[in-house]
Design a protein around this motif. Sequence first.
Motif, mmCIF file in Angstrom:
data_model
loop_
_atom_site.group_PDB
_atom_site.id
_atom_site.type_symbol
_atom_site.label_atom_id
_atom_site.label_comp_id
_atom_site.label_asym_id
_atom_site.label_seq_id
_atom_site.Cartn_x
_atom_site.Cartn_y
_atom_site.Cartn_z
ATOM 1 N N UNK A 1 0.803 -1.219 0.000
ATOM 2 C CA UNK A 1 0.000 0.000 0.000
ATOM 3 C C UNK A 1 0.840 1.275 0.000
ATOM 4 N N UNK B 1 -4.091 1.186 -6.232
ATOM 5 C CA UNK B 1 -5.370 1.866 -6.056
ATOM 6 C C UNK B 1 -6.417 0.992 -5.357
ATOM 7 N N UNK C 1 -6.788 -2.771 -2.998
ATOM 8 C CA UNK C 1 -6.112 -3.908 -2.381
ATOM 9 C C UNK C 1 -7.103 -4.620 -1.479
ATOM 10 N N UNK C 2 -7.382 -5.897 -1.780
ATOM 11 C CA UNK C 2 -8.398 -6.654 -1.050
ATOM 12 C C UNK C 2 -7.899 -8.036 -0.646
ATOM 13 N N UNK C 3 -8.399 -8.501 0.483
ATOM 14 C CA UNK C 3 -8.245 -9.915 0.810
ATOM 15 C C UNK C 3 -9.394 -10.670 0.148
ATOM 16 N N UNK D 1 -13.055 -10.025 1.222
ATOM 17 C CA UNK D 1 -13.268 -10.283 2.646
ATOM 18 C C UNK D 1 -12.779 -9.138 3.505
ATOM 19 N N UNK D 2 -11.902 -8.335 2.954
ATOM 20 C CA UNK D 2 -11.354 -7.211 3.717
ATOM 21 C C UNK D 2 -10.799 -6.192 2.729
ATOM 22 N N UNK D 3 -11.105 -4.921 2.969
ATOM 23 C CA UNK D 3 -10.586 -3.876 2.085
ATOM 24 C C UNK D 3 -9.358 -3.249 2.737
ATOM 25 N N UNK D 4 -8.232 -3.325 2.039
ATOM 26 C CA UNK D 4 -7.001 -2.735 2.574
ATOM 27 C C UNK D 4 -6.739 -1.348 2.001
ATOM 28 N N UNK D 5 -7.189 -1.140 0.787
ATOM 29 C CA UNK D 5 -6.958 0.161 0.148
ATOM 30 C C UNK D 5 -7.934 0.335 -1.004
ATOM 31 N N UNK D 6 -8.452 1.532 -1.125
ATOM 32 C CA UNK D 6 -9.269 1.867 -2.284
ATOM 33 C C UNK D 6 -9.204 3.366 -2.470
#
Lengths: 148, 158
Positions: free
Chosen positions: A86, A92, A94-96, B141-146
């Motif tokens: 990040x 822009x 980033x997701x699990x 399942x989880x947003x780390x960055x947008x």
Amino acid sequence: MDEIDRRILNIIQDDFPVEPDPYAAIGEKAGIGEDEAYRRIMRMKEEGIIRRIGAVFDREKLGYAGTLCAARVPEDRVNSFVSAVNAYPGITHNYRRNHDYNIWFTLIAPGREEIERIIAEIAAQTGISDILDMPACRTFKIKATFEL
Amino acid sequence: MTDLEIKVAKAIEGDIGAEKYPFRKLADICETDEAAILLIIKKLRVEGKIRRFCAVLRHRHAGVVENALVIWAVPPEQCERVGTILSAYGEVTHCYQRNPPFEQKFNIFSMIHCTKKSLKQFIETVSKKLDIFEFRILASEQEFKKKSMEYFSDGQYF
């Protein structure tokens, strides 16, 4: 959020008027006055419903390259991996996600060489070497708006 | 792009702010007049460099949805057909063919936004319509960055 808010969002998520009195134009379309349109939009910004109002640039037209990466990261290293990834301004999204490849991120950079350089750098820095690089070869659709 | 165009681009790639007459304010920032600002935005749109000038929403706040990346294993000669059908759905916000494919076969990537409850049903309907039955639903399942990309603001590239 009421019916008028929804009406406003449906108008401005497609097109915010680029003219001297934008809020008057929005108000007219939504059937309310300029002041009310302005007040409601400011409120929805404060509430976080509206992230920003501005231009959406076309990556390709600006000559930038992009890709989608998927990485396989052991659970106890997810936090540090995500922090390292990040930190790059070109990341822009980033997701699990629910897969062995558990971390999925998009990367934008001035060219393909720069993309490859950044991915190699992330791998070297984090020790996570299983990172897939899957650029689009054909774009069918980009339109992140929804009827509310 | 000219210096002034870059200045304007930098001023509008974030948020235009809380001014009631935002383009007047932008003119001050860019040391030009409002007419020039409006003209430059129009020009960048015509050139396709600006795709849209709009409000960008946080969909979860707007009460919309979850997102899922759904990937499809499509024979190469059918990609055009599948991409076109997928793109026609409002729930499909992004659709690409990617190379190399994921796991050697999943080559069509669609980002789907709808309620968690209706997602499975939606995908089953789409799958039948496409006549493509090999797909994976990669739920977020989880947003780390947008965030939106900032092409101009750090002065690194332009």
